[in-house]
Design a protein around this motif. Sequence first.
Motif, short mmCIF file in Angstrom:
data_model
loop_
_atom_site.label_atom_id
_atom_site.label_comp_id
_atom_site.label_asym_id
_atom_site.label_seq_id
_atom_site.Cartn_x
_atom_site.Cartn_y
_atom_site.Cartn_z
N UNK A 114 0.88 -1.27 0.43
CA UNK A 114 -0.50 0.06 0.25
C UNK A 114 0.75 1.35 -0.14
N UNK A 115 1.99 0.72 -0.09
CA UNK A 115 3.22 2.40 -0.37
C UNK A 115 4.19 2.24 -1.59
N UNK A 116 4.00 3.16 -2.35
CA UNK A 116 4.09 3.38 -3.92
C UNK A 116 5.00 5.01 -3.47
N UNK A 117 6.15 4.98 -4.27
CA UNK A 117 7.11 6.10 -3.98
C UNK A 117 6.86 6.29 -5.45
N UNK A 118 6.38 7.72 -5.72
CA UNK A 118 6.63 8.75 -7.20
C UNK A 118 7.94 9.92 -7.50
N UNK A 119 8.04 10.31 -6.01
CA UNK A 119 9.07 11.81 -6.39
C UNK A 119 9.41 11.33 -5.33
N UNK A 120 11.04 12.37 -6.24
CA UNK A 120 12.22 12.59 -4.66
C UNK A 120 11.72 12.89 -4.06
N UNK A 121 11.01 13.10 -3.64
CA UNK A 121 10.22 14.32 -2.03
C UNK A 121 9.36 12.68 -2.06
N UNK A 122 9.17 12.12 -2.25
CA UNK A 122 8.48 11.31 -1.19
C UNK A 122 9.29 10.00 -0.82
N UNK A 123 10.31 9.85 -1.37
CA UNK A 123 11.07 8.98 -0.90
C UNK A 123 12.01 9.75 0.31
N UNK A 124 12.19 10.68 -0.18
CA UNK A 124 13.10 11.68 0.98
C UNK A 124 12.34 11.63 2.51
N UNK A 125 11.18 11.34 2.67
CA UNK A 125 9.82 11.34 3.76
C UNK A 125 9.95 10.49 3.72
N UNK A 126 10.07 9.48 3.48
CA UNK A 126 10.12 8.24 3.92
C UNK A 126 11.04 7.49 4.37
N UNK A 127 12.14 7.91 3.35
CA UNK A 127 13.23 7.44 4.36
C UNK A 127 13.53 8.76 5.58
N UNK A 128 13.25 9.97 5.89
CA UNK A 128 13.02 10.34 7.14
C UNK A 128 12.07 10.26 8.42
N UNK A 129 11.24 9.50 8.08
CA UNK A 129 10.18 8.73 9.08
C UNK A 129 10.83 8.21 9.91
N UNK A 130 11.57 6.86 9.72
CA UNK A 130 12.25 6.36 10.41
C UNK A 130 13.73 5.93 10.32
N UNK A 131 14.17 7.58 9.73
CA UNK A 131 15.29 8.09 9.85
C UNK A 131 16.46 6.48 9.39
N UNK A 132 15.98 6.24 8.31
CA UNK A 132 15.95 5.10 7.48
C UNK A 132 17.61 5.38 6.54
N UNK A 133 18.96 4.51 6.31
CA UNK A 133 19.69 4.85 5.13
C UNK A 133 19.31 5.09 4.06
N UNK A 134 19.58 6.20 2.76
CA UNK A 134 19.35 5.84 1.40
C UNK A 134 20.70 5.53 1.23
N UNK A 135 20.72 5.38 -0.30
CA UNK A 135 22.27 5.20 -1.08
C UNK A 135 21.83 5.91 -2.31
N UNK A 136 22.53 6.38 -2.70
CA UNK A 136 22.05 6.83 -4.01
C UNK A 136 23.97 7.28 -5.39
N UNK A 137 23.50 6.32 -6.58
CA UNK A 137 24.80 6.31 -7.49
C UNK A 137 24.19 6.86 -8.59
N UNK A 138 24.81 7.38 -9.67
CA UNK A 138 24.16 7.61 -10.86
C UNK A 138 24.53 6.08 -11.50
N UNK A 139 24.14 5.65 -12.68
CA UNK A 139 24.54 5.18 -13.57
C UNK A 139 24.20 5.64 -15.14
N UNK A 140 24.69 4.99 -16.35
CA UNK A 140 24.68 4.85 -17.43
C UNK A 140 23.80 4.08 -18.76
N UNK A 141 23.82 4.87 -19.37
CA UNK A 141 23.15 3.47 -20.87
C UNK A 141 23.91 4.14 -22.14
N UNK A 142 24.56 3.49 -22.53
CA UNK A 142 24.85 3.80 -23.76
C UNK A 142 23.91 3.47 -24.71
N UNK A 143 23.98 5.20 -25.70
CA UNK A 143 23.17 5.28 -27.22
C UNK A 143 23.02 6.14 -27.90
#
Length: 314
Positions: A114-143
Amino acid sequence: MVGAGARELIVAKYRVTGLSPTVIAELVAEVGQLWHEQHQARLTARPRRRAVGAGAKHKFVFVDRLLATLVSLRHGTTHDVLACWFGVDRSTITRAIGEVRPLLAQRGCTVAPDVRLQTLAEVVEYLGVDGRTGIIDGTEIRVRRPAAGRKDRDKFVSGKTKQNAVKAMVLTDAEGRVLYCSPVRPGSCADITQARQLGLVQLLAEGPFMEILADAGYQGMGAQTGGRVVTPPHRKFKKNAPAWYEERHGQQRKAHSSRRIRVEHGIAHLKNWRALARHLGRREHMSDIVQAVAGLLSHQRRPPLSATAFKGEH
């Protein structure tokens, strides 16, 4: 148009679509309703010259449209091959994928039934509720290489791989489950620049305190976010460093990388889908493709990895 037996075989074989039959059934119920509403709205918007119910009937039903889109994303199958497989014209496959793929991209990432995250703001809020740890990284795709004479042709050349690519920012939780995939940017865009353009710095600075692990490409964001973004430790000695410092510095970097490696596992699951390994179609579709695949993988609801699944975990 495939028969009922062939359709059941496609759904039953995990290797064909990359999804379980249960997930496909949920997608048919959810996305099918959105597609029918979109189709009816398109019919209502234009002047009607025929009676209601008149005209040609769809032989390419929505289930087949969804399966064609999933096979295209999973294996990068050309539209000509899919047209032969499903017994329709190539233009029908192209139009069907162009209608279904944006609907899959709009779903976001599912973290609970029953929980779906669509925007970056929703993700930050979801992680911040319980102080969860998040990890970010960039990925490249050849075109494909942009056409000669295009003004921004050089923007797609990645400084890291020296190839034409687009870049997306991936944010996962501490278990490596993908929570967010950003729209793509040209390959020359730096990781930290993309994060700033997405508004991540402002969201973290104004939001609750949490820990976001990142690699050296995001150095500088820690000071801008009040210490919320944690990057590998700086090297204070450029030359003639004491032995004790070399040992301690190596241990700190190893401890950081052993926690941050989970985002690489999440990106590896994304790259298992052929459309993200290398894309030969239109670059304008890459944002929808990345976000659609991220949403489909999160919908599988894989069990979290154990804390001792990998060596060197602290």
